[in-house]
Motif scaffolding. Structure first.
Motif, PDB file in Angstrom:
ATOM      1  N   LYS A 186      53.362  62.109  44.788  1.00 13.77           N
ATOM      2  CA  LYS A 186      52.818  61.497  43.567  1.00 13.77           C
ATOM      3  C   LYS A 186      51.425  60.979  43.867  1.00 13.77           C
ATOM      4  O   LYS A 186      51.073  60.715  45.007  1.00 13.77           O
ATOM      5  CB  LYS A 186      53.689  60.333  43.103  1.00 13.77           C
ATOM      6  N   THR A 187      50.625  60.817  42.819  1.00 16.25           N
ATOM      7  CA  THR A 187      49.259  60.334  42.993  1.00 16.25           C
ATOM      8  C   THR A 187      48.961  59.188  42.038  1.00 16.25           C
ATOM      9  O   THR A 187      49.696  58.955  41.082  1.00 16.25           O
ATOM     10  CB  THR A 187      48.237  61.470  42.736  1.00 16.25           C
ATOM     11  N   VAL A 188      47.873  58.495  42.322  1.00 15.83           N
ATOM     12  CA  VAL A 188      47.395  57.428  41.442  1.00 15.83           C
ATOM     13  C   VAL A 188      45.944  57.711  41.081  1.00 15.83           C
ATOM     14  O   VAL A 188      45.224  58.374  41.823  1.00 15.83           O
ATOM     15  CB  VAL A 188      47.500  56.020  42.088  1.00 15.83           C
ATOM     16  N   CYS A 189      45.537  57.203  39.954  1.00 12.90           N
ATOM     17  CA  CYS A 189      44.149  57.303  39.538  1.00 12.90           C
ATOM     18  C   CYS A 189      43.385  56.133  40.162  1.00 12.90           C
ATOM     19  O   CYS A 189      43.900  55.007  40.196  1.00 12.90           O
ATOM     20  CB  CYS A 189      44.072  57.237  38.009  1.00 12.90           C
ATOM     21  N   PRO A 190      42.178  56.359  40.662  1.00 12.99           N
ATOM     22  CA  PRO A 190      41.397  55.254  41.212  1.00 12.99           C
ATOM     23  C   PRO A 190      41.214  54.105  40.213  1.00 12.99           C
ATOM     24  O   PRO A 190      41.108  52.944  40.608  1.00 12.99           O
ATOM     25  CB  PRO A 190      40.054  55.886  41.565  1.00 12.99           C
ATOM     26  N   SER A 191      41.214  54.408  38.924  1.00 19.28           N
ATOM     27  CA  SER A 191      41.049  53.347  37.928  1.00 19.28           C
ATOM     28  C   SER A 191      42.245  52.390  37.929  1.00 19.28           C
ATOM     29  O   SER A 191      42.087  51.214  37.604  1.00 19.28           O
ATOM     30  CB  SER A 191      40.845  53.922  36.528  1.00 19.28           C
ATOM     31  N   ALA A 241      39.593  40.810  38.088  1.00 22.44           N
ATOM     32  CA  ALA A 241      40.156  39.510  37.693  1.00 22.44           C
ATOM     33  C   ALA A 241      40.523  39.544  36.217  1.00 22.44           C
ATOM     34  O   ALA A 241      39.728  40.007  35.393  1.00 22.44           O
ATOM     35  CB  ALA A 241      39.152  38.401  37.968  1.00 22.44           C
ATOM     36  N   PRO A 242      41.699  39.052  35.859  1.00 29.33           N
ATOM     37  CA  PRO A 242      42.135  39.096  34.463  1.00 29.33           C
ATOM     38  C   PRO A 242      41.210  38.362  33.500  1.00 29.33           C
ATOM     39  O   PRO A 242      41.098  38.731  32.347  1.00 29.33           O
ATOM     40  CB  PRO A 242      43.501  38.431  34.481  1.00 29.33           C
ATOM     41  N   LYS A 243      40.538  37.331  33.980  1.00 29.85           N
ATOM     42  CA  LYS A 243      39.671  36.559  33.087  1.00 29.85           C
ATOM     43  C   LYS A 243      38.333  37.246  32.814  1.00 29.85           C
ATOM     44  O   LYS A 243      37.593  36.850  31.943  1.00 29.85           O
ATOM     45  CB  LYS A 243      39.444  35.160  33.643  1.00 29.85           C
ATOM     46  N   GLU A 244      38.032  38.312  33.596  1.00 37.50           N
ATOM     47  CA  GLU A 244      36.784  39.039  33.394  1.00 37.50           C
ATOM     48  C   GLU A 244      36.888  39.908  32.139  1.00 37.50           C
ATOM     49  O   GLU A 244      37.959  40.118  31.599  1.00 37.50           O
ATOM     50  CB  GLU A 244      36.490  39.927  34.605  1.00 37.50           C
ATOM     51  N   ALA A 245      35.765  40.413  31.712  1.00 35.81           N
ATOM     52  CA  ALA A 245      35.740  41.302  30.546  1.00 35.81           C
ATOM     53  C   ALA A 245      36.714  42.454  30.760  1.00 35.81           C
ATOM     54  O   ALA A 245      36.951  42.872  31.883  1.00 35.81           O
ATOM     55  CB  ALA A 245      34.328  41.832  30.332  1.00 35.81           C
ATOM     56  N   SER A 246      37.264  42.944  29.689  1.00 41.14           N
ATOM     57  CA  SER A 246      38.296  43.970  29.777  1.00 41.14           C
ATOM     58  C   SER A 246      37.835  45.238  30.492  1.00 41.14           C
ATOM     59  O   SER A 246      38.650  45.992  30.998  1.00 41.14           O
ATOM     60  CB  SER A 246      38.815  44.324  28.385  1.00 41.14           C
ATOM     61  N   ASP A 247      36.538  45.479  30.556  1.00 40.03           N
ATOM     62  CA  ASP A 247      36.057  46.672  31.255  1.00 40.03           C
ATOM     63  C   ASP A 247      35.397  46.337  32.601  1.00 40.03           C
ATOM     64  O   ASP A 247      34.699  47.164  33.170  1.00 40.03           O
ATOM     65  CB  ASP A 247      35.115  47.472  30.368  1.00 40.03           C
ATOM     66  N   ALA A 248      35.649  45.150  33.131  1.00 40.62           N
ATOM     67  CA  ALA A 248      35.068  44.748  34.418  1.00 40.62           C
ATOM     68  C   ALA A 248      35.515  45.669  35.550  1.00 40.62           C
ATOM     69  O   ALA A 248      34.801  45.837  36.541  1.00 40.62           O
ATOM     70  CB  ALA A 248      35.431  43.303  34.735  1.00 40.62           C
ATOM     71  N   TRP A 249      36.679  46.276  35.399  1.00 39.70           N
ATOM     72  CA  TRP A 249      37.187  47.178  36.430  1.00 39.70           C
ATOM     73  C   TRP A 249      36.239  48.350  36.662  1.00 39.70           C
ATOM     74  O   TRP A 249      36.186  48.896  37.766  1.00 39.70           O
ATOM     75  CB  TRP A 249      38.581  47.686  36.060  1.00 39.70           C
ATOM     76  N   ARG A 250      35.479  48.721  35.642  1.00 36.94           N
ATOM     77  CA  ARG A 250      34.568  49.864  35.782  1.00 36.94           C
ATOM     78  C   ARG A 250      33.526  49.626  36.872  1.00 36.94           C
ATOM     79  O   ARG A 250      33.113  50.570  37.550  1.00 36.94           O
ATOM     80  CB  ARG A 250      33.874  50.160  34.457  1.00 36.94           C
ATOM     81  N   ASP A 251      33.107  48.379  37.042  1.00 34.34           N
ATOM     82  CA  ASP A 251      32.124  48.063  38.081  1.00 34.34           C
ATOM     83  C   ASP A 251      32.680  48.316  39.481  1.00 34.34           C
ATOM     84  O   ASP A 251      31.916  48.508  40.427  1.00 34.34           O
ATOM     85  CB  ASP A 251      31.670  46.610  37.967  1.00 34.34           C
TER      86      ASP A 251
END
Length: 109
Positions: free
Chosen positions: A43-48, A56-66
Motif C-alpha cells: 500500500k502507498t500514501v500520498c505525500p500530502s 498545525a491544526p490552528k494554521e490556515a487550512s492550506d498550510a500543509w501545502r508549504d
C-alpha cells in the motif's frame, strides 16, 4: 563514472537542499515512515497525507501545502537510503526529478 552514478553522488540531501532545520527533518522523516508502516506492505500514501498530518491544526487550512517540497525532499532521501519506495503510476521514480503526483510506500522485501 557514468552520468547516473555522478548524479546520485552529487545529489544534495534534503537538509541541505531545502535548508530544513534538523528537528523538522526528523519530524517529517518520522511521519513518513510511520504513515507507510501503518498503511502496510503493498500500500502507498500520498505525500500530502504526511504534510497534512504535520501542519498545525490552528494554521490556515492550506498550510500543509508549504510543507510539500520538504516532504518530497525527505522522501527522496529515504528512497536513496533504501528505506522508502517512491512511485508514480505504480512505477519507481526519482522523487527529486519527477513532476506531478507521487506515492510513498515500503520498499520491497
Amino acid at each position: 563514472m557514468p552520468a547516473a552514478e555522478t548524479d546520485q553522488v552529487n545529489t544534495p540531501r534534503a537538509e541541505e537542499e531545502t535548508a530544513l532545520a534538523p528537528s523538522l527533518y526528523r519530524r517529517i522523516e518520522t511521519a513518513i515512515l510511520a504513515a507507510v508502516a501503518e498503511r502496510g506492505s503493498g500500500k502507498t500514501v500520498c505525500p500530502s497525507e504526511v504534510a497534512r498530518a504535520l501542519a498545525a491544526p490552528k494554521e490556515a487550512s492550506d498550510a500543509w501545502r508549504d510543507l510539500m517540497p520538504a516532504v518530497r525532499a525527505v522522501a527522496a532521501d529515504l528512497c536513496a537510503d533504501g528505506r522508502l519506495t517512491v512511485t508514480q503510476r505504480g512505477e519507481p521514480v526519482d522523487a527529486r526529478r519527477v513532476r506531478g503526483p507521487i506515492r510513498l510506500g515500503r520498499p520491497p522485501g
